[in-house]
Scaffold this motif. Structure first.
Motif, PDB file in Angstrom:
ATOM      1  N   SER A   9       6.712  -3.241 -16.375  1.00  0.00           N
ATOM      2  CA  SER A   9       5.570  -3.627 -15.584  1.00  0.00           C
ATOM      3  C   SER A   9       4.896  -2.443 -14.812  1.00  0.00           C
ATOM      4  CB  SER A   9       5.553  -5.004 -14.768  1.00  0.00           C
ATOM      5  OG  SER A   9       5.800  -5.899 -15.395  1.00  0.00           O
ATOM      6  N   ALA A  10       5.800  -1.803 -14.027  1.00  0.00           N
ATOM      7  CA  ALA A  10       5.339  -0.659 -13.379  1.00  0.00           C
ATOM      8  C   ALA A  10       4.924   0.368 -14.273  1.00  0.00           C
ATOM      9  CB  ALA A  10       6.415  -0.213 -12.302  1.00  0.00           C
ATOM     10  N   GLN A  11       5.685   0.868 -15.442  1.00  0.00           N
ATOM     11  CA  GLN A  11       5.315   1.735 -16.413  1.00  0.00           C
ATOM     12  C   GLN A  11       4.022   1.506 -16.949  1.00  0.00           C
ATOM     13  OE1 GLN A  11       9.158   2.089 -18.329  1.00  0.00           O
ATOM     14  NE2 GLN A  11       9.256   4.133 -17.626  1.00  0.00           N
ATOM     15  N   ALA A  12       3.684   0.353 -17.233  1.00  0.00           N
ATOM     16  CA  ALA A  12       2.433  -0.049 -17.910  1.00  0.00           C
ATOM     17  C   ALA A  12       1.287   0.050 -17.245  1.00  0.00           C
ATOM     18  CB  ALA A  12       2.677  -1.589 -18.465  1.00  0.00           C
ATOM     19  N   ALA A  13       1.474  -0.185 -15.696  1.00  0.00           N
ATOM     20  CA  ALA A  13       0.445  -0.158 -14.776  1.00  0.00           C
ATOM     21  C   ALA A  13       0.084   1.449 -14.336  1.00  0.00           C
ATOM     22  CB  ALA A  13       0.708  -0.965 -13.543  1.00  0.00           C
ATOM     23  N   ALA A  14       1.244   2.195 -14.347  1.00  0.00           N
ATOM     24  CA  ALA A  14       1.207   3.631 -13.669  1.00  0.00           C
ATOM     25  C   ALA A  14      -0.010   4.200 -14.411  1.00  0.00           C
ATOM     26  CB  ALA A  14       2.502   4.267 -14.104  1.00  0.00           C
ATOM     27  N   PRO A  15      -0.266   4.341 -15.659  1.00  0.00           N
ATOM     28  CA  PRO A  15      -1.202   5.422 -16.268  1.00  0.00           C
ATOM     29  C   PRO A  15      -2.631   5.096 -15.674  1.00  0.00           C
ATOM     30  CG  PRO A  15       0.173   4.708 -17.907  1.00  0.00           C
ATOM     31  CD  PRO A  15       0.349   3.853 -16.721  1.00  0.00           C
ATOM     32  N   ALA A  16      -2.931   3.866 -15.334  1.00  0.00           N
ATOM     33  CA  ALA A  16      -4.321   3.449 -14.950  1.00  0.00           C
ATOM     34  C   ALA A  16      -4.385   3.689 -13.386  1.00  0.00           C
ATOM     35  CB  ALA A  16      -4.244   1.793 -15.091  1.00  0.00           C
ATOM     36  N   HIS A  17      -3.271   3.991 -12.778  1.00  0.00           N
ATOM     37  CA  HIS A  17      -3.470   4.359 -11.313  1.00  0.00           C
ATOM     38  C   HIS A  17      -2.846   6.049 -11.155  1.00  0.00           C
ATOM     39  CE1 HIS A  17      -4.510   0.516 -10.009  1.00  0.00           C
ATOM     40  NE2 HIS A  17      -3.581  -0.089 -11.062  1.00  0.00           N
ATOM     41  N   GLY A  18      -3.146   6.911 -12.206  1.00  0.00           N
ATOM     42  CA  GLY A  18      -3.029   8.131 -11.950  1.00  0.00           C
ATOM     43  C   GLY A  18      -1.670   8.795 -11.993  1.00  0.00           C
ATOM     44  N   VAL A  19      -0.668   7.931 -12.249  1.00  0.00           N
ATOM     45  CA  VAL A  19       0.678   8.421 -12.268  1.00  0.00           C
ATOM     46  C   VAL A  19       0.835   9.161 -13.394  1.00  0.00           C
ATOM     47  CG1 VAL A  19       2.973   7.644 -12.163  1.00  0.00           C
ATOM     48  CG2 VAL A  19       1.342   6.412 -10.840  1.00  0.00           C
ATOM     49  N   PRO A  20       1.443  10.308 -13.615  1.00  0.00           N
ATOM     50  CA  PRO A  20       1.629  11.181 -14.773  1.00  0.00           C
ATOM     51  C   PRO A  20       2.716  10.348 -15.503  1.00  0.00           C
ATOM     52  CG  PRO A  20       1.477  12.540 -12.759  1.00  0.00           C
ATOM     53  CD  PRO A  20       1.509  11.356 -12.322  1.00  0.00           C
ATOM     54  N   ALA A  21       2.511  10.705 -16.891  1.00  0.00           N
ATOM     55  CA  ALA A  21       3.587  10.020 -17.866  1.00  0.00           C
ATOM     56  C   ALA A  21       4.981  10.662 -17.760  1.00  0.00           C
ATOM     57  CB  ALA A  21       2.953  10.273 -19.315  1.00  0.00           C
ATOM     58  N   ASN A  22       5.128  12.041 -17.105  1.00  0.00           N
ATOM     59  CA  ASN A  22       6.700  12.349 -17.021  1.00  0.00           C
ATOM     60  C   ASN A  22       7.257  11.875 -15.891  1.00  0.00           C
ATOM     61  OD1 ASN A  22       4.668  13.855 -15.211  1.00  0.00           O
ATOM     62  ND2 ASN A  22       5.653  15.837 -15.890  1.00  0.00           N
ATOM     63  N   TYR A  23       6.698  11.181 -14.953  1.00  0.00           N
ATOM     64  CA  TYR A  23       7.354  10.461 -13.773  1.00  0.00           C
ATOM     65  C   TYR A  23       8.221   9.167 -14.454  1.00  0.00           C
ATOM     66  CZ  TYR A  23       4.980  12.589 -10.025  1.00  0.00           C
ATOM     67  OH  TYR A  23       4.429  13.516  -9.274  1.00  0.00           O
ATOM     68  N   ARG A  24       9.485   9.197 -14.218  1.00  0.00           N
ATOM     69  CA  ARG A  24      10.537   8.343 -14.902  1.00  0.00           C
ATOM     70  C   ARG A  24      11.204   7.209 -13.907  1.00  0.00           C
ATOM     71  NH1 ARG A  24       8.571   8.724 -19.273  1.00  0.00           N
ATOM     72  NH2 ARG A  24       8.973  10.655 -20.303  1.00  0.00           N
ATOM     73  N   PRO A  25      11.621   6.184 -14.215  1.00  0.00           N
ATOM     74  CA  PRO A  25      12.083   5.226 -13.140  1.00  0.00           C
ATOM     75  C   PRO A  25      13.345   5.845 -12.729  1.00  0.00           C
ATOM     76  CG  PRO A  25      11.805   4.355 -15.348  1.00  0.00           C
ATOM     77  CD  PRO A  25      11.502   5.404 -15.685  1.00  0.00           C
ATOM     78  N   ALA A  26      13.421   5.716 -11.273  1.00  0.00           N
ATOM     79  CA  ALA A  26      14.483   6.259 -10.403  1.00  0.00           C
ATOM     80  C   ALA A  26      15.279   5.089  -9.795  1.00  0.00           C
ATOM     81  CB  ALA A  26      14.072   7.065  -9.576  1.00  0.00           C
ATOM     82  N   ALA A  27      14.392   3.799  -9.574  1.00  0.00           N
ATOM     83  CA  ALA A  27      15.086   2.680  -8.853  1.00  0.00           C
ATOM     84  C   ALA A  27      14.097   1.634  -9.047  1.00  0.00           C
ATOM     85  CB  ALA A  27      15.245   3.062  -7.258  1.00  0.00           C
ATOM     86  N   ALA A  28      14.729   0.302  -8.747  1.00  0.00           N
ATOM     87  CA  ALA A  28      14.037  -0.812  -8.883  1.00  0.00           C
ATOM     88  C   ALA A  28      14.742  -1.905  -7.854  1.00  0.00           C
ATOM     89  CB  ALA A  28      13.877  -1.553 -10.182  1.00  0.00           C
ATOM     90  N   GLU A  29      14.278  -2.419  -6.829  1.00  0.00           N
ATOM     91  CA  GLU A  29      14.759  -3.124  -5.900  1.00  0.00           C
ATOM     92  C   GLU A  29      14.125  -4.428  -5.397  1.00  0.00           C
ATOM     93  OE1 GLU A  29      16.353  -2.492  -1.248  1.00  0.00           O
ATOM     94  OE2 GLU A  29      15.852  -0.855  -2.271  1.00  0.00           O
ATOM     95  N   LEU A  30      14.477  -5.484  -5.668  1.00  0.00           N
ATOM     96  CA  LEU A  30      13.958  -6.605  -5.129  1.00  0.00           C
ATOM     97  C   LEU A  30      13.838  -6.822  -3.593  1.00  0.00           C
ATOM     98  CD1 LEU A  30      12.442  -9.294  -6.181  1.00  0.00           C
ATOM     99  CD2 LEU A  30      14.674 -10.546  -6.054  1.00  0.00           C
ATOM    100  N   ARG A  31      12.605  -7.067  -3.058  1.00  0.00           N
ATOM    101  CA  ARG A  31      12.460  -6.979  -1.621  1.00  0.00           C
ATOM    102  C   ARG A  31      11.187  -8.087  -1.234  1.00  0.00           C
ATOM    103  NH1 ARG A  31      10.910  -0.705  -0.331  1.00  0.00           N
ATOM    104  NH2 ARG A  31      13.029   0.262  -1.541  1.00  0.00           N
ATOM    105  N   ILE A  32      11.605  -8.436  -0.060  1.00  0.00           N
ATOM    106  CA  ILE A  32      10.411  -9.213   0.660  1.00  0.00           C
ATOM    107  C   ILE A  32       9.500  -8.088   1.318  1.00  0.00           C
ATOM    108  CG2 ILE A  32       9.704 -10.972   2.200  1.00  0.00           C
ATOM    109  CD1 ILE A  32      11.422 -11.943   0.135  1.00  0.00           C
TER     110      ILE A  32
END
Length: 99
Positions: A9-32
């Motif tokens: 979901s984050a990768q799908a949303a990233a381009p529409a918000h200016g995040v370059p395609a070469n940024y890769r997942p580094a972490a995913a944490e469930l939080r409040i």
């Protein structure tokens, strides 16, 4: 939602918000996370208002020391917030200016 779905979901949303395609997942944490209704999506302090809690995945996309965190609602998959490191903000804005 699990971590892999949050990353997707984050990768799908990233381009529409200016995040370059070469940024890769580094972490995913469930939080409040604490949110303010009507707060800006990107890199700004929220306005005054009532705070509500939401269970969300904070997904960090990174390139070397630069990072962008996209906060994804655990139930709906909605993008709730974007935070960028100072270096990432400068690099992304410079890239957009260069065209």
């Amino acid at each position: 939602m699990n971590a892999q779905q949050a990353i997707a979901s984050a990768q799908a949303a990233a381009p529409a918000h200016g995040v370059p395609a070469n940024y890769r997942p580094a972490a995913a944490e469930l939080r409040i996370v604490e949110l303010v209704e009507g707060a800006p999506l990107r890199d700004e302090l929220p306005p005054p208002g009532p705070v509500y809690d939401r269970s969300a995945w904070v997904v960090r996309l990174a390139l070397d020391i630069l990072w962008v965190e996209l906060t994804i609602d655990d139930q709906t998959g909605e993008l709730l917030r974007i935070r960028r490191s100072r270096g990432a903000a400068q690099a992304i804005e410079q890239e957009a200016a260069d065209g």
